[in-house]
Design a protein around this motif. Structure first.
Motif, PDB file in Angstrom:
ATOM      1  N   LEU A  59      21.765  -8.882  48.726  1.00  0.00           N
ATOM      2  CA  LEU A  59      21.402  -8.887  47.306  1.00  0.00           C
ATOM      3  C   LEU A  59      21.694 -10.222  46.628  1.00  0.00           C
ATOM      4  O   LEU A  59      21.529 -10.348  45.416  1.00  0.00           O
ATOM      5  CB  LEU A  59      22.165  -7.777  46.573  1.00  0.00           C
ATOM      6  N   SER A  60      22.135 -11.216  47.381  1.00  0.00           N
ATOM      7  CA  SER A  60      22.633 -12.458  46.778  1.00  0.00           C
ATOM      8  C   SER A  60      21.608 -13.120  45.860  1.00  0.00           C
ATOM      9  O   SER A  60      21.962 -13.657  44.806  1.00  0.00           O
ATOM     10  CB  SER A  60      23.068 -13.434  47.869  1.00  0.00           C
ATOM     11  N   LYS A  61      20.342 -13.087  46.251  1.00  0.00           N
ATOM     12  CA  LYS A  61      19.315 -13.724  45.427  1.00  0.00           C
ATOM     13  C   LYS A  61      18.923 -12.884  44.213  1.00  0.00           C
ATOM     14  O   LYS A  61      18.215 -13.355  43.330  1.00  0.00           O
ATOM     15  CB  LYS A  61      18.073 -14.013  46.268  1.00  0.00           C
ATOM     16  N   LEU A  62      19.398 -11.653  44.187  1.00  0.00           N
ATOM     17  CA  LEU A  62      19.031 -10.766  43.080  1.00  0.00           C
ATOM     18  C   LEU A  62      19.935 -10.915  41.870  1.00  0.00           C
ATOM     19  O   LEU A  62      19.528 -10.646  40.747  1.00  0.00           O
ATOM     20  CB  LEU A  62      19.090  -9.301  43.539  1.00  0.00           C
ATOM     21  N   TYR A  63      21.182 -11.316  42.097  1.00  0.00           N
ATOM     22  CA  TYR A  63      22.164 -11.235  41.028  1.00  0.00           C
ATOM     23  C   TYR A  63      21.794 -12.087  39.821  1.00  0.00           C
ATOM     24  O   TYR A  63      22.175 -11.773  38.701  1.00  0.00           O
ATOM     25  CB  TYR A  63      23.546 -11.613  41.557  1.00  0.00           C
ATOM     26  N   GLU A  64      21.066 -13.151  40.018  1.00  0.00           N
ATOM     27  CA  GLU A  64      20.644 -13.983  38.890  1.00  0.00           C
ATOM     28  C   GLU A  64      19.280 -13.565  38.353  1.00  0.00           C
ATOM     29  O   GLU A  64      18.993 -13.752  37.177  1.00  0.00           O
ATOM     30  CB  GLU A  64      20.606 -15.462  39.306  1.00  0.00           C
ATOM     31  N   LYS A  65      18.438 -13.003  39.209  1.00  0.00           N
ATOM     32  CA  LYS A  65      17.055 -12.733  38.824  1.00  0.00           C
ATOM     33  C   LYS A  65      16.818 -11.308  38.341  1.00  0.00           C
ATOM     34  O   LYS A  65      15.847 -11.048  37.639  1.00  0.00           O
ATOM     35  CB  LYS A  65      16.123 -13.010  40.018  1.00  0.00           C
ATOM     36  N   THR A  66      17.663 -10.387  38.730  1.00  0.00           N
ATOM     37  CA  THR A  66      17.368  -8.965  38.553  1.00  0.00           C
ATOM     38  C   THR A  66      18.366  -8.298  37.615  1.00  0.00           C
ATOM     39  O   THR A  66      19.560  -8.585  37.653  1.00  0.00           O
ATOM     40  CB  THR A  66      17.385  -8.250  39.916  1.00  0.00           C
ATOM     41  N   THR A  67      17.849  -7.408  36.810  1.00  0.00           N
ATOM     42  CA  THR A  67      18.690  -6.542  35.981  1.00  0.00           C
ATOM     43  C   THR A  67      18.645  -5.135  36.568  1.00  0.00           C
ATOM     44  O   THR A  67      17.566  -4.613  36.876  1.00  0.00           O
ATOM     45  CB  THR A  67      18.193  -6.509  34.530  1.00  0.00           C
ATOM     46  N   PHE A  68      19.810  -4.538  36.731  1.00  0.00           N
ATOM     47  CA  PHE A  68      19.911  -3.214  37.323  1.00  0.00           C
ATOM     48  C   PHE A  68      20.045  -2.177  36.202  1.00  0.00           C
ATOM     49  O   PHE A  68      21.006  -2.201  35.429  1.00  0.00           O
ATOM     50  CB  PHE A  68      21.103  -3.140  38.270  1.00  0.00           C
ATOM     51  N   LEU A  69      19.084  -1.287  36.121  1.00  0.00           N
ATOM     52  CA  LEU A  69      19.098  -0.208  35.140  1.00  0.00           C
ATOM     53  C   LEU A  69      19.710   1.017  35.800  1.00  0.00           C
ATOM     54  O   LEU A  69      19.107   1.626  36.683  1.00  0.00           O
ATOM     55  CB  LEU A  69      17.679   0.104  34.660  1.00  0.00           C
ATOM     56  N   MET A  70      20.905   1.387  35.382  1.00  0.00           N
ATOM     57  CA  MET A  70      21.646   2.455  36.035  1.00  0.00           C
ATOM     58  C   MET A  70      21.841   3.624  35.072  1.00  0.00           C
ATOM     59  O   MET A  70      22.358   3.444  33.955  1.00  0.00           O
ATOM     60  CB  MET A  70      23.020   1.957  36.498  1.00  0.00           C
ATOM     61  N   ASP A  71      21.425   4.803  35.500  1.00  0.00           N
ATOM     62  CA  ASP A  71      21.791   6.008  34.760  1.00  0.00           C
ATOM     63  C   ASP A  71      23.310   6.075  34.723  1.00  0.00           C
ATOM     64  O   ASP A  71      23.977   5.787  35.732  1.00  0.00           O
ATOM     65  CB  ASP A  71      21.200   7.238  35.454  1.00  0.00           C
ATOM     66  N   ILE A  72      23.876   6.431  33.584  1.00  0.00           N
ATOM     67  CA  ILE A  72      25.327   6.521  33.480  1.00  0.00           C
ATOM     68  C   ILE A  72      25.885   7.542  34.471  1.00  0.00           C
ATOM     69  O   ILE A  72      27.055   7.507  34.833  1.00  0.00           O
ATOM     70  CB  ILE A  72      25.759   6.870  32.024  1.00  0.00           C
ATOM     71  N   CYS A  73      25.012   8.459  34.963  1.00  0.00           N
ATOM     72  CA  CYS A  73      25.414   9.434  35.980  1.00  0.00           C
ATOM     73  C   CYS A  73      25.252   8.907  37.399  1.00  0.00           C
ATOM     74  O   CYS A  73      25.610   9.594  38.356  1.00  0.00           O
ATOM     75  CB  CYS A  73      24.563  10.707  35.863  1.00  0.00           C
ATOM     76  N   ALA A  74      24.694   7.706  37.570  1.00  0.00           N
ATOM     77  CA  ALA A  74      24.355   7.199  38.900  1.00  0.00           C
ATOM     78  C   ALA A  74      25.604   6.948  39.741  1.00  0.00           C
ATOM     79  O   ALA A  74      26.723   6.844  39.215  1.00  0.00           O
ATOM     80  CB  ALA A  74      23.529   5.921  38.775  1.00  0.00           C
ATOM     81  N   ASP A  75      25.392   6.818  41.028  1.00  0.00           N
ATOM     82  CA  ASP A  75      26.488   6.634  41.983  1.00  0.00           C
ATOM     83  C   ASP A  75      27.439   5.514  41.556  1.00  0.00           C
ATOM     84  O   ASP A  75      27.043   4.359  41.405  1.00  0.00           O
ATOM     85  CB  ASP A  75      25.900   6.312  43.360  1.00  0.00           C
ATOM     86  N   SER A  76      28.695   5.857  41.374  1.00  0.00           N
ATOM     87  CA  SER A  76      29.667   4.902  40.834  1.00  0.00           C
ATOM     88  C   SER A  76      30.040   3.823  41.849  1.00  0.00           C
ATOM     89  O   SER A  76      30.408   2.707  41.461  1.00  0.00           O
ATOM     90  CB  SER A  76      30.927   5.640  40.366  1.00  0.00           C
ATOM     91  N   SER A  77      29.944   4.127  43.157  1.00  0.00           N
ATOM     92  CA  SER A  77      30.272   3.093  44.151  1.00  0.00           C
ATOM     93  C   SER A  77      29.251   1.963  44.105  1.00  0.00           C
ATOM     94  O   SER A  77      29.597   0.795  44.324  1.00  0.00           O
ATOM     95  CB  SER A  77      30.322   3.705  45.552  1.00  0.00           C
ATOM     96  N   THR A  78      27.989   2.295  43.813  1.00  0.00           N
ATOM     97  CA  THR A  78      26.965   1.258  43.662  1.00  0.00           C
ATOM     98  C   THR A  78      27.261   0.395  42.451  1.00  0.00           C
ATOM     99  O   THR A  78      27.148  -0.833  42.495  1.00  0.00           O
ATOM    100  CB  THR A  78      25.572   1.899  43.517  1.00  0.00           C
ATOM    101  N   VAL A  79      27.646   1.032  41.354  1.00  0.00           N
ATOM    102  CA  VAL A  79      27.983   0.293  40.133  1.00  0.00           C
ATOM    103  C   VAL A  79      29.144  -0.654  40.389  1.00  0.00           C
ATOM    104  O   VAL A  79      29.135  -1.812  39.966  1.00  0.00           O
ATOM    105  CB  VAL A  79      28.305   1.261  38.983  1.00  0.00           C
ATOM    106  N   ARG A  80      30.154  -0.185  41.103  1.00  0.00           N
ATOM    107  CA  ARG A  80      31.305  -1.041  41.404  1.00  0.00           C
ATOM    108  C   ARG A  80      30.885  -2.250  42.232  1.00  0.00           C
ATOM    109  O   ARG A  80      31.323  -3.379  41.982  1.00  0.00           O
ATOM    110  CB  ARG A  80      32.385  -0.243  42.141  1.00  0.00           C
ATOM    111  N   LYS A  81      30.038  -2.010  43.224  1.00  0.00           N
ATOM    112  CA  LYS A  81      29.584  -3.106  44.079  1.00  0.00           C
ATOM    113  C   LYS A  81      28.848  -4.161  43.261  1.00  0.00           C
ATOM    114  O   LYS A  81      29.099  -5.364  43.403  1.00  0.00           O
ATOM    115  CB  LYS A  81      28.660  -2.570  45.175  1.00  0.00           C
TER     116      LYS A  81
END
Length: 476
Positions: free
Chosen positions: A256-278
């Motif tokens: 995901l290294s090239k995504l961190y500057e280019k991409t915005t992640f839209l996360m449901d507040i209920c979405a998997d918390s381990s993904t959010v932490r990562k």
């Protein structure tokens, strides 16, 4: 369409009673209150927590029920709005206006009222009954009435079933994810046509189209498509994730290294918390949204903050992507890979996490084709021809998305390899977060504790969690 009632008359004891259009009375012409008492004392009503009643008339039976059972929720209905309006004007029903647990409605609105108010986590036992005189008068509508109630209960049952399965994990994810609502502000200029990319099998044939039109498209990708897009050097502007389960984390097990500057992640507040932490550890741009969970509404209210609100249809990330397009005021969008079916005899496009799993464990006796077949045939398939198969659930998803598209002002372009997109827009999405969860952060312990309900002042906020507890018989 006409009213079921023709007039209001006086009974022998001088009480008003509604008269049907055939001249028969709703209550006894001698003692209406006795009729109401007999109705209210029925054993089935005593054992019910939520009561649906056919027939309103003068409401004497509703008075008796409320006196006997002040805690029960009651929805009473008439056959149409004309009958209901007649009663509101002539039968003195204003006394029910301030009772939040009595709903007076019509048959055409009954399903929506049941969907709104019948919450199995709060009201376990449901009872439907009719006043005998009203049932006799509406005998020809009996099947229509039963169908309306059955359809509503089927939808409520399906939703409650989901709550009993995911109530705990939603609760945990909301609490954990709340720690990452860090008050950042994001501004995005929307200058292109939206391209919603889902992980259906047809995406394999559409990758070249996306590559050729990247400069004219804003890519809004479902999380399932992320490995496929990255393997083709396509970096979406937005990635949307709604799944609360740990499986969704596997969509993000890629470079995901090239995504961190280019991409915005839209996360449901209920979405998997381990993904959010990562994502948070890499300082990724995250925008949280809510999609209907009552605890998210409660958090928003108590923190005086505002989440973006997106619709997920019946729980599909593709619908969440489309809802985001509406939020951003896109004028046009294209769906790619939103098949809601199994095309070319497979369920997903190449590169998804499932394909990797199936490849890793495939052998001569358990080929990847067998594993795909097991996945597809786990429920009954409906054949559409030409290698297209679908299921009842996928068909429902497709129908709901079609309804969302029809009601929207967004022009949905029919995908075709020859389409040329050249329309330009200048819209902005401006979202600011300033979330403060101090009031409920004490709930962050994921261990099950029924006393959690004493720590929050809104029972509705915890209903999905309570549904899970009820299913495990932790709460009685």
């Amino acid at each position: 369409m006409t009213s079921s009632y023709s007039s209001i008359e006086f009974a022998k004891n001088n009480q008003k009673i509604a008269i049907f259009s055939d001249g028969k009375s709703f209550y006894s012409k001698y003692n209406p209150r006795r009729d109401a008492e007999n109705f209210a004392h029925a054993e089935a009503l005593a054992n019910a927590d939520f009561i649906c009643i056919g027939g309103i008339a003068n409401g004497y039976h509703l008075d008796e029920l409320r006196n006997l059972y002040p805690e029960k929720f009651i929805v009473a209905f008439e056959d149409n709005e004309i009958s209901l309006d007649f009663l509101k004007k002539n039968a003195d029903l204003s006394r029910f206006a301030d009772d939040s647990k009595i709903i007076l409605t019509s048959l055409e609105n009954l399903e929506q009222e049941l969907l709104t108010h019948y919450l199995p986590a709060l009201y376990k036992n449901f009872c439907f009954t009719c006043v005998r005189s009203w049932e006799d008068f509406h005998n020809e509508q009996k099947k229509q009435i039963q169908k309306a109630i059955k359809e509503a209960l089927d939808k409520i049952s399906a939703d409650y079933s989901v709550q009993t399965r995911f109530g705990k994990i939603w609760q945990k994810n909301i609490i954990y994810n709340s720690n990452y609502c860090n008050g950042q502000k994001y501004i995005h200029k929307i200058t292109k046509t939206a391209c919603i990319v889902a992980a259906g099998p047809s995406l394999d044939k559409s990758i070249d189209f996306i590559k050729k039109n990247l400069n004219q498209l804003t890519i809004i990708a479902t999380d399932t498509t992320l490995p496929t897009l990255l393997s083709n050097q396509i970096f979406p502007e937005f990635v949307v994730s709604i799944d609360a389960q740990i499986f969704s984390h596997e969509h993000f097990v890629c470079n995901l290294s090239k995504l961190y500057e280019k991409t915005t992640f839209l996360m449901d507040i209920c979405a998997d918390s381990s993904t959010v932490r990562k994502l948070s550890r890499k300082n990724a741009k995250i925008i949280f949204f809510k999609s209907g969970h009552p605890l998210a509404n409660y958090c928003e209210e108590k923190s005086s903050s505002t989440f973006m609100t997106l619709s997920t249809g019946r729980g599909t990330v593709t619908s969440a992507c489309f809802s985001f397009c509406e939020y951003c005021n896109f004028k046009e969008c294209i769906f790619i890979g939103a098949d809601f079916s199994y095309q070319d005899y497979k369920p997903y496009c190449k590169g998804t996490y499932l394909e990797k799993k199936f490849v890793n464990c495939s052998n001569r006796l358990n080929s990847i084709e067998n594993q795909y077949d097991n996945l597809m045939y786990r429920t009954e398939l409906i054949e559409n021809g030409d290698g297209f198969y679908t299921t009842k659930l996928l068909s429902e998803y497709k129908e709901i998305q079609s309804q969302m598209s029809e009601k929207s002002s967004i022009k949905v372009l029919k995908y075709d390899k020859s389409v040329i997109i050249n329309t330009k827009y200048d819209n902005k999405l401006d979202i600011k977060y300033d979330i403060n969860y101090d009031k409920i952060i004490e709930l962050s312990n994921p261990d099950i504790n029924p006393n959690v309900f004493n720590k929050i002042d809104d029972d509705y906020a915890l209903l999905p969690y309570k549904a899970w507890l009820n299913s495990k018989q932790i709460l009685q």
